[in-house]
Each structure stands twice: as structure tokens, then as C-alpha cells.
Design a protein around this motif. Structure first.
Motif: not given
Length: 252
Positions: A29-31, A89-90, A82-83, A57-59
Motif C-alpha cells: 500500500v503506497e503512502g 494517514n499517508d 485497515r487500508i 510513522a511514515d511506513a
């Protein structure tokens, strides 16, 4: 660090292209493009996502991610929640399943061997991508002693199914973290004294007794904490990025 650069680094380390898996490995999943803080954990549960949001967190980097073979495709219900939380939240989600199980340096099997003082000798399936391993204890133990060692080390009581000769000393061991209980027959064919996995099935009890091999079930989650933790520590050391390991308890 750029999110695609992180995926490249992880792919180079774990070589997911070398093994056929049940889910996509890599960025699932890309943020946001910029990553400064990573949360690692065993499974991308809602509890882990909520903790990652709390930690800004970013990841998120996990062993059990999403999009498993055979699961329903619609993004709805629990999966949708979840997704949505990740996208809102990126947060980038990275998942590595079998590549993390088998990695000879940072993998779940390698880490379990290190923790239980097992000298790795090879793969039970006879090739480099084997998801079940075999080796030798640095010091022989009785079944009771080995069960106590597993329980103390993993902080989870191990279930021990003893062979008819319960006093049979353990020197050689096969193991597969997580749901690897059905490799027990291969372990017995190799003439090993014991086999360790995370999960146990009803049939495993009879298999262990009839094949005269010690069997230990140590918990799917408990046996697979350590690969993702080691991977995060490697990332932090080698690439100077903040990584926080979060252990969401799971008794299975």
C-alpha cells in the motif's frame, strides 16, 4: 528516504524474486514519498496500524501483510478499515513473507536457530529456498529441558509431544517457524531427534508419536517475532533511518 528507494533496498536484501509466495512481497500500500520513521511488527493488524499512527510513522514493515492468494478481492469490512487508515494517514505498507522466513542472516528460521542455540546445517527440502531447516544443538538436551529452553527464550509455553521413548535425548533438530507443522514427516525421514514449529494441527500429535520424534509447538507469532525485528535493526544500522519494533501480543 524515498519510499521506492526503501522498497529497492529491501528487495536487494531479501531477494523476493527467487521464491514463489502466497502474497505480493514489497510495497503493498503506497503512502507518502518521504520516509523518516518505520514501525516494524509481525502482522499488519489494526492494532499495529493504530500504534504506527500514534508514533507518526511514515511506513509499516511486516512479515504478514495483505492480498493473500485466494482471499476475497473487495476492499471492505476489516480489510477496508485497515487500508483506509493507511491511506488516510499517508502510511506505506511493506510486507515480506517467505523471503523473510528463509533469509540466512535475518530470517525467522535463522533467528530462531540463534536464539535456541542450534547450529544450522541445511534445508530440509535440500535447496537454498527451503522454508524448513535442520541442524544440531550446541549441547544435547532432554525433551523436558528443550521445552523449558524454548518457553523461557520465547516467553511462551511450548507444547511438547514426546515420543514413546520420552527420555530420548535431543541432539539434532528440524524447525520451521509459523505454520510449518507438516514438515515434521520430512524431519523424521532425515532421522532427526526433534522438530519445532509455530503452529500445531490435530494430526501432528499422532505423527510425532508414530514417527518417534519429539515435537514442540512454540506459537506462530512467538516464533516469527525475530526476523522482522532483525530486519528493522539492520535497516536502522545500515541506512540510518529510525525504526521502532512494536510487538502486538498474539497467543497463537
Amino acid at each position: 528516504m524515498n519510499n521506492l528507494q526503501l522498497e529497492k533496498i529491501l528487495n536487494e536484501k531479501l531477494s523476493p524474486h527467487l521464491i514463489k509466495d502466497y502474497a505480493p512481497n514489497g510495497l503493498q500500500v503506497e503512502g507518502g514519498a518521504q520516509i523518516n520513521r518505520i514501525v516494524t511488527g509481525v502482522t499488519a493488524s489494526q492494532a499495529l496500524i493504530d500504534k504506527a499512527i500514534e508514533l507518526k510513522a511514515d511506513a509499516i514493515l511486516v512479515h504478514h501483510g495483505y492480498f493473500w492468494k485466494g482471499e476475497p478481492a473487495p476492499i471492505r469490512g476489516m480489510k477496508g478499515k485497515r487500508i483506509r487508515a493507511l491511506i488516510k494517514n499517508d502510511i506505506n505498507l511493506y510486507g515480506y513473507h517467505l523471503p523473510l522466513d528463509i533469509h540466512p542472516e535475518l530470517g525467522n528460521n535463522a533467528e530462531l536457530a540463534r536464539l535456541l542455540d542450534i547450529e544450522v546445517e541445511g534445508g530440509l527440502e535440500g535447496h537454498a529456498q527451503s522454508v524448513a531447516m535442520f541442524g544440531r544443538l550446541t549441547a544435547s538436551l532432554t525433551g523436558e529441558e528443550f521445552a523449558q529452553k524454548i518457553s523461557k527464550t520465547l516467553n511462551r509455553e511450548a507444547l511438547h509431544i514426546a515420543p514413546d521413548n520420552a527420555e530420548k535425548v535431543i541432539e539434532t533438530v528440524g524447525w520451521c517457524t509459523g505454520g510449518g507443522q507438516d514438515y515434521i514427516e520430512l524431519a523424521a525421514q532425515h532421522g532427526l531427534d526433534a522438530f519445532v514449529s509455530g503452529e500445531i494441527s490435530e494430526r501432528t500429535t499422532y505423527t510425532a508419536r508414530e514417527l518417534n520424534i519429539h515435537y514442540f509447538s512454540a506459537g506462530h507469532h512467538a516464533t516469527e517475532r525475530y526476523g522482522i525485528k532483525a530486519l528493522g535493526e539492520w535497516l536502522e544500522k545500515e541506512h540510518q533511518i529510525e525504526v521502532i519494533f512494536v510487538d502486538i501480543d498474539n497467543p497463537v
